[in-house]
Enzyme design. Structure first.
Site, mmCIF file in Angstrom:
data_model
loop_
_atom_site.group_PDB
_atom_site.id
_atom_site.type_symbol
_atom_site.label_atom_id
_atom_site.label_comp_id
_atom_site.label_asym_id
_atom_site.label_seq_id
_atom_site.Cartn_x
_atom_site.Cartn_y
_atom_site.Cartn_z
ATOM 1 N N TYR A 101 36.535 -32.392 9.241
ATOM 2 C CA TYR A 101 37.736 -31.723 8.750
ATOM 3 C C TYR A 101 37.515 -30.220 8.699
ATOM 4 C CZ TYR A 101 40.901 -29.823 5.234
ATOM 5 O OH TYR A 101 41.793 -29.028 4.569
ATOM 6 N N PHE A 102 38.483 -29.462 9.213
ATOM 7 C CA PHE A 102 38.487 -28.005 9.279
ATOM 8 C C PHE A 102 39.335 -27.489 8.118
ATOM 9 C CE2 PHE A 102 40.338 -24.069 11.168
ATOM 10 C CZ PHE A 102 39.227 -23.467 11.727
ATOM 11 N N GLY A 103 38.690 -27.104 7.008
ATOM 12 C CA GLY A 103 39.396 -26.656 5.802
ATOM 13 C C GLY A 103 39.534 -25.143 5.780
ATOM 14 N N TYR A 104 40.738 -24.632 6.002
ATOM 15 C CA TYR A 104 40.947 -23.194 6.171
ATOM 16 C C TYR A 104 41.675 -22.508 5.015
ATOM 17 C CZ TYR A 104 45.651 -24.695 7.531
ATOM 18 O OH TYR A 104 46.894 -25.264 7.546
ATOM 19 N N GLY A 105 42.312 -23.249 4.122
ATOM 20 C CA GLY A 105 43.063 -22.659 3.009
ATOM 21 C C GLY A 105 42.286 -22.835 1.717
ATOM 22 N N SER A 106 42.955 -23.362 0.692
ATOM 23 C CA SER A 106 42.266 -23.545 -0.587
ATOM 24 C C SER A 106 41.134 -24.561 -0.479
ATOM 25 C CB SER A 106 43.245 -23.944 -1.683
ATOM 26 O OG SER A 106 43.820 -25.199 -1.424
ATOM 27 N N GLU B 42 47.672 -33.062 0.891
ATOM 28 C CA GLU B 42 48.283 -32.154 1.862
ATOM 29 C C GLU B 42 49.750 -32.485 2.152
ATOM 30 O OE1 GLU B 42 46.888 -29.401 2.727
ATOM 31 O OE2 GLU B 42 44.939 -29.857 1.863
ATOM 32 N N TYR C 172 48.586 -20.662 -6.366
ATOM 33 C CA TYR C 172 47.758 -20.710 -5.158
ATOM 34 C C TYR C 172 46.838 -19.498 -5.062
ATOM 35 C CZ TYR C 172 46.626 -22.129 -0.385
ATOM 36 O OH TYR C 172 45.965 -22.546 0.751
#
EC number: 4.3.2.9
Length: 168
Positions: free
Chosen positions: A9-14, A78, A129
């Site tokens: 998994y590519f986690g780019y935000g929080s 999500e 956020y």
């Protein structure tokens, strides 16, 4: 007995925040960083991070290995399929050895990414956020994502804010 492969998994935000990822996906395994070329990080009109195709830009993220159960949990967090859809994209991988394959001189992995394909224009971040993203940015910097990337793409949308984090 069926085989349930793990998902990268590519986690780019929080989800750059490792503490948040462990709360959401307790079986996850942090693997390292990755780069997605020709995409750009934005805050969309919903007030959350999104990525959009954009030539000559890039998105950096933390890569996690997820169990099928954790992937199911993450889908709920999500908002799949109403807020984000799931895509699998090739990313340039800089994590632990044993993952990926060499393509054009780069170590690549196919990674799960959540993309909001409906809301692709920029907007202001949700107030709650901002706090979560500041914790995420701190972890991103600790794990080797460059300050230059953070300042160019994330900071124009996410103001600096003091974070208070509980230790494990």
């Amino acid at each position: 007995m069926s085989f349930n492969p793990k998902t990268l998994y590519f986690g780019y935000g929080s989800n750059l925040c490792k503490q948040q990822m462990y709360a959401r996906c307790p079986e996850n395994k942090f693997l390292g960083t990755a780069r997605l070329a020709d995409w750009r990080w934005i805050i969309n009109t919903r007030g959350y991070a999104n990525i959009v195709p954009s030539q000559d830009d890039e998105v950096w993220a933390l890569v996690y290995e997820l169990s099928p159960a954790d992937e199911d949990k993450l889908d709920i967090f999500e908002g799949v399929p109403d807020s984000y859809v799931k895509q699998t994209v090739p990313v340039e991988y800089y994590g632990k050895k044993g993952y990926g394959e060499m393509r054009d001189g780069k170590r690549m992995v196919d990674a799960l990414v959540y993309v909001d394909v409906e809301r692709v224009t920029e907007g202001p971040p949700k107030t709650e956020y901002i706090r979560r993203m500041n914790a995420a940015i701190a972890d991103a910097l600790t794990e080797g994502i460059s300050k230059t990337y953070i300042e160019k793409y994330l900071r124009p949308c996410i103001p600096v804010q003091e974070t208070t984090r509980k230790s494990k």
